[in-house]
Design a protein around this motif. Structure first.
Motif, mmCIF file in Angstrom:
data_model
loop_
_atom_site.group_PDB
_atom_site.id
_atom_site.type_symbol
_atom_site.label_atom_id
_atom_site.label_comp_id
_atom_site.label_asym_id
_atom_site.label_seq_id
_atom_site.Cartn_x
_atom_site.Cartn_y
_atom_site.Cartn_z
ATOM 1 N N ASP A 57 0.814 -1.219 0.000
ATOM 2 C CA ASP A 57 0.000 0.000 0.000
ATOM 3 C C ASP A 57 0.846 1.266 0.000
ATOM 4 O O ASP A 57 0.412 2.304 -0.514
ATOM 5 C CB ASP A 57 -0.950 0.009 1.198
ATOM 6 N N ALA A 85 1.607 1.583 -3.530
ATOM 7 C CA ALA A 85 0.384 1.935 -4.262
ATOM 8 C C ALA A 85 0.090 3.432 -4.103
ATOM 9 O O ALA A 85 -0.260 4.116 -5.065
ATOM 10 C CB ALA A 85 -0.798 1.094 -3.771
ATOM 11 N N MET A 86 0.250 3.932 -2.887
ATOM 12 C CA MET A 86 -0.013 5.359 -2.652
ATOM 13 C C MET A 86 1.025 6.202 -3.399
ATOM 14 O O MET A 86 0.686 7.280 -3.912
ATOM 15 C CB MET A 86 0.034 5.615 -1.142
ATOM 16 N N ALA A 87 2.256 5.716 -3.474
ATOM 17 C CA ALA A 87 3.288 6.441 -4.231
ATOM 18 C C ALA A 87 2.954 6.452 -5.724
ATOM 19 O O ALA A 87 3.099 7.475 -6.397
ATOM 20 C CB ALA A 87 4.662 5.809 -4.004
ATOM 21 N N THR A 135 0.558 4.278 4.718
ATOM 22 C CA THR A 135 -0.284 4.685 3.582
ATOM 23 C C THR A 135 -0.605 6.168 3.709
ATOM 24 O O THR A 135 -0.532 6.924 2.733
ATOM 25 C CB THR A 135 -1.594 3.878 3.576
ATOM 26 N N MET A 189 2.534 8.343 3.184
ATOM 27 C CA MET A 189 2.844 8.526 1.759
ATOM 28 C C MET A 189 1.860 9.524 1.136
ATOM 29 O O MET A 189 2.256 10.317 0.268
ATOM 30 C CB MET A 189 2.772 7.163 1.062
ATOM 31 N N LEU A 195 -5.793 0.449 -3.073
ATOM 32 C CA LEU A 195 -5.061 -0.244 -2.008
ATOM 33 C C LEU A 195 -5.413 -1.729 -2.031
ATOM 34 O O LEU A 195 -6.441 -2.139 -2.556
ATOM 35 C CB LEU A 195 -5.408 0.365 -0.647
#
Lengths: 454, 454
Positions: A408, A411-413, B409, B412, B428
């Motif tokens: 995650d 994923a957020m990046a 998360t 980020m 996510l």
């Protein structure tokens, strides 16, 4: 106000009911909502089926987020066991048939198609033998469980090396059945790069699953009408019970018959507001609908509950006067094969090159916690980035407890189009029970950053 | 080339040795690097001390990432037991004293101050009694362990409710000692909002730690020179052993004597390249140095190993011709108090208002995994956002196993200045063993987003 609009929902699972519940909460009595569900369950977690079959979840009721009665109490007119057989889009009418075979027609102001997906069933000899199952619906799950109980199989074969295949193999191992996984591709989990898929292969074998790669099923042998083996090019693999997990396809027959556009397999093409045909007031969401991949820009079909729920909310809001986008997907996915956690997001090494990026990848080995902290287990992170822009493109993680959820962070990046340098220096959490002083994804980012220096 | 520069490093822990190792790897024989460490350890994890004292980590050697000998093999001239007593910045010379009291002077081309921080010791009656400890260095940890073994204390008191306090309380509980935590603030963990801190209080009590809030220590009673009680306004709390965890301050005496600027407490002010005084070739990194908070824009002192390591790498690269920024911190932090995981990042509710944001907050209750999956434990997420810009400002998480790492998360998302809508819709990972279909941080983002609608 005054003009009460009627919404018809086709399909009573995640996307349809999330849309219905969202719209009802926002519009109240201004909307009449009728939902037709041909099965006997609403709003359930199909993703939970392997854990129910494996005995970790006691009852199918546990997988139901909201029952028909709960939806009705919220003002949604749920009709169970009713199949929508035809959409007359020009006349804004659906034709339905109930479980007694009685047909009727219903007009609508807005139509929501949330017909889901169905497991792909290859046209192979013997596929109709008893003991061959899918694991897509709660009813499927019940059949597998009943069969396990009645036939006490010694050998199970799972056909297909994707998430469902892996999770069903885990279920059978939990139930004490000798299990073989056969897959067409060169490694299990073809959504991973082959090097990472190879590690999944090893992990499955360590946990007692026999794995046969590059072995498409060619047919099924049977004895007295019941499956006895799965035939591959090399061998006939003894099988007292079989589960097919070779993918799903969008259930879009109603949509295509109504003249709607489909793509990315047969998924219904929608705009970012989940409108399939704005002029004719038709919407679609969930496993029957296509979406776009934010990394490649391509139209894709990613049938997952998390997208179905989010798309349903977006649809329900837009239907009631809001203007919200479903912003696409990264193809993030996570699973657990016995003791091994596996996760991916974004593009793989080959996928990144295919999408036109100047891709570079690194794989690092580390531990899930500080190396000295009890319970630290090995994990590896493969990180992919673009040489020119330094943008992070994707990641694949495999390892022990606590490894996979780190996906995650990446994923957020990806979501914010961050660079490997952003990821390397971000202020992520550190304490010995949780992480080494450089978080595993930052160890990978650091290694990748040093490769991207020209 | 040819002109071999000499780098002197003051302090042999994370920041100094990360800088030295990075510079040496890049510059090789072009650099002579001498590191003076007054203690007897290099590059160790101070964060691991509570787990060693608690018996979860068997030996202090486990906490050492790299020994002096390992550094020497990489070409760094590490001098142990040698204290730098003075910096003559105009003459580019340090004066040192070794463990035998022998003094000498050493010229430098570049000077790295990595002197760390020291525990704050309040000037209270009885503080010099035997049995009162800090837990800052490996030598401190050894003293606590020796004392536990020799004096078999029945009652331990930990003074201070921050991370070190909580972790040391956990250590004592693990060692079977009755433990009381006393703290000046109204809840433990004053870096959390009071509502979340209140939950930490409850969790500590559930795990058998007695907690006395709003109870600053006023002094220490002793019997025969050994501590017997911690005195607060209300009561004298029996104590056979005491650990002080009331914060640290930057060790910046050498820097101020050399005329360098300090701020945010007494931390050495550096630019984003970790330069403290570019003209005089003085650098600083780690627990002795200030940094900036990306959310508030303020100069802050956040002495944590993760920043020390990253700053050391940045320093080592810039010292050798690269140009890299340390981009600041979010005040992300994570810890575990017995069975409860706790994490924070960014601004709290009050901190957000203080920094000029139009702050709104929500707290949601959910589970660490799908509710039906075995081992799902309660967790809560408090999420703070800005009403005007919809930007995410911070989060605080508390809950069972798997709860706290979700802070990354949000970290980020903060790093990339994402909105609550970005966070709500980000792709996510979801599978029942890991998450509910809406990840807990997305449940919070969804709730917050709906509050931000004007």
């Amino acid at each position: 106000m005054g003009t009460r609009r009627r919404v018809v929902v086709v399909g009573g699972d995640a996307a349809g009911m999330a849309a219905a519940a969202t719209a009802k909460r926002r519009a109240g009595d201004d909307l009449e909502i009728i939902a037709f569900e041909r099965g006997s369950w609403t709003s359930y977690s199909a993703c939970g089926i392997p854990y129910w079959v494996g005995g970790e979840v006691p009852s199918p009721d546990d997988l139901v987020a909201r029952t028909p009665e709960e939806h009705r109490r919220r003002g949604i007119d749920v009709r169970m066991g009713v199949e929508v057989t035809h959409v007359d889009a020009d006349d804004a009418t659906v034709r339905v048939r109930d479980s007694d075979g009685v047909e009727s027609s219903h007009g609508y102001d807005e139509l929501i198609l949330a017909t889901g997906a169905e497991p792909y069933l290859p046209d192979l000899p013997g596929i109709d033998s008893a003991g061959i199952h899918t694991a897509h619906t709660l009813d499927d799950g019940q059949r597998v469980l009943d069969d396990l109980l009645e036939s006490s199989p010694r050998h199970a074969v799972v056909v297909g090396g994707g998430y469902v295949g892996l999770e069903m193999a885990e279920s059978f191992v939990h139930q004490g059945v000798e299990t073989t996984l056969v897959t067409r591709s060169g490694t299990p989990m073809s959504s991973l790069d082959p090097d990472v898929g190879g590690r999944v292969h090893e992990a499955l074998e360590r946990d007692g699953v026999r794995v046969r790669v590059s072995s498409p099923a060619r047919g099924f042998a049977s004895t007295g009408g019941r499956v006895s083996a799965v035939e591959t090019d090399d061998a006939a693999i003894p099988a007292d019970i079989v589960v097919l997990g070779i993918g799903v396809r969008a259930r879009s027959g109603l949509a295509t018959a109504a003249g709607l556009e489909v793509g990315a397999g047969d998924a219904i093409v929608v705009d970012s507001r989940q409108r399939a045909d704005p002029e004719r007031h038709i919407w679609a969401a969930g496993d029957c609908a296509a979406t776009h991949d934010r990394m490649s820009g391509r139209l894709v079909h990613v049938p997952l509950g998390t997208h179905a729920n989010k798309q349903g909310v977006v649809l329900g809001r837009n239907l009631t006067g809001d203007d919200v986008e479903f912003p696409g997907v990264l193809a993030t996915a996570i699973t657990k094969a016995c003791s091994t956690e596996i996760a991916r997001t974004g593009l793989g090494e080959q996928g990144a090159a295919d999408a036109g990026f100047d891709a570079e990848a690194v794989t690092i080995e580390t531990t899930t916690r500080s190396g000295y902290y009890p319970g630290a287990e090995p994990m590896s992170v493969k990180l992919i980035g673009d040489r020119t822009t330094r943008r992070v493109l994707g990641a694949q993680i495999i390892g022990g407890t606590g490894a996979a959820m780190r996906i995650d962070t990446v994923a957020m990046a990806l979501w914010s189009e961050s660079t490997v340098d952003d990821l390397m220096f971000a202020d992520l959490a550190y304490a010995p029970p949780f992480s080494s002083v450089w978080d595993p994804v930052q160890v990978a980012a650091r290694a990748l950053a040093s490769r991207l220096v020209s």
